[in-house]
Design a protein around this motif. Sequence first.
Motif, PDB file in Angstrom:
ATOM      1  N   LYS A 180      41.874  37.709  36.719  1.00  0.00           N
ATOM      2  CA  LYS A 180      40.475  38.129  36.826  1.00  0.00           C
ATOM      3  C   LYS A 180      40.246  38.477  38.292  1.00  0.00           C
ATOM      4  N   GLU A 205      47.807  30.083  31.445  1.00  0.00           N
ATOM      5  CA  GLU A 205      47.537  29.794  30.037  1.00  0.00           C
ATOM      6  C   GLU A 205      47.048  31.025  29.276  1.00  0.00           C
ATOM      7  N   LYS A 206      46.097  31.753  29.870  1.00  0.00           N
ATOM      8  CA  LYS A 206      45.547  32.944  29.214  1.00  0.00           C
ATOM      9  C   LYS A 206      46.379  34.196  29.472  1.00  0.00           C
ATOM     10  N   THR A 246      41.454  35.185  40.294  1.00  0.00           N
ATOM     11  CA  THR A 246      41.775  33.988  39.529  1.00  0.00           C
ATOM     12  C   THR A 246      42.868  34.385  38.546  1.00  0.00           C
ATOM     13  N   SER A 281      45.242  33.056  35.434  1.00  0.00           N
ATOM     14  CA  SER A 281      45.413  32.010  34.441  1.00  0.00           C
ATOM     15  C   SER A 281      46.775  32.157  33.769  1.00  0.00           C
ATOM     16  N   SER A 334      53.939  28.135  37.378  1.00  0.00           N
ATOM     17  CA  SER A 334      52.889  28.161  38.394  1.00  0.00           C
ATOM     18  C   SER A 334      53.290  28.994  39.610  1.00  0.00           C
ATOM     19  N   GLN A 353      52.277  32.492  38.733  1.00  0.00           N
ATOM     20  CA  GLN A 353      50.822  32.546  38.851  1.00  0.00           C
ATOM     21  C   GLN A 353      50.417  32.704  40.315  1.00  0.00           C
ATOM     22  N   LYS A 401      48.595  35.961  42.247  1.00  0.00           N
ATOM     23  CA  LYS A 401      47.342  35.724  42.963  1.00  0.00           C
ATOM     24  C   LYS A 401      47.448  36.122  44.431  1.00  0.00           C
TER      25      LYS A 401
END
Length: 102
Positions: free
Chosen positions: A70, A65-66, A61, A63, A41, A44, A48
């Motif tokens: 975005k 997980e993905k 955004t 992700s 995280s 991440q 961001k």
Amino acid sequence: MGLMTLSYRQALKGEEKTTSQQSLQGTAKTVIIPVKGMSCSACQANVKQNVASLQGVQDVTVSLEKREAKVTYTQGKVSPEQLVKTINELGYQAGKPVEAKK
């Protein structure tokens, strides 16, 4: 009086032209950028925060997980290439941006 009216109309036409050029440059687009190398995280949040700090970025955004970011941005202020460069400079591997489906 006629001269003032003509000048006022010419000024209005100039404003309309400028406004239409700005609206073309200021179009918001959204891309999805694959990001390899994120494992937690903190990764991440790092992606961001740094992408969001770029001028012209409206929304981000990320992700974990993905494994993607975005990003909604204003055309003419920032480019997908700049977004990719920013992610790569953080030590991650950004893939080719793909325009998000609406």
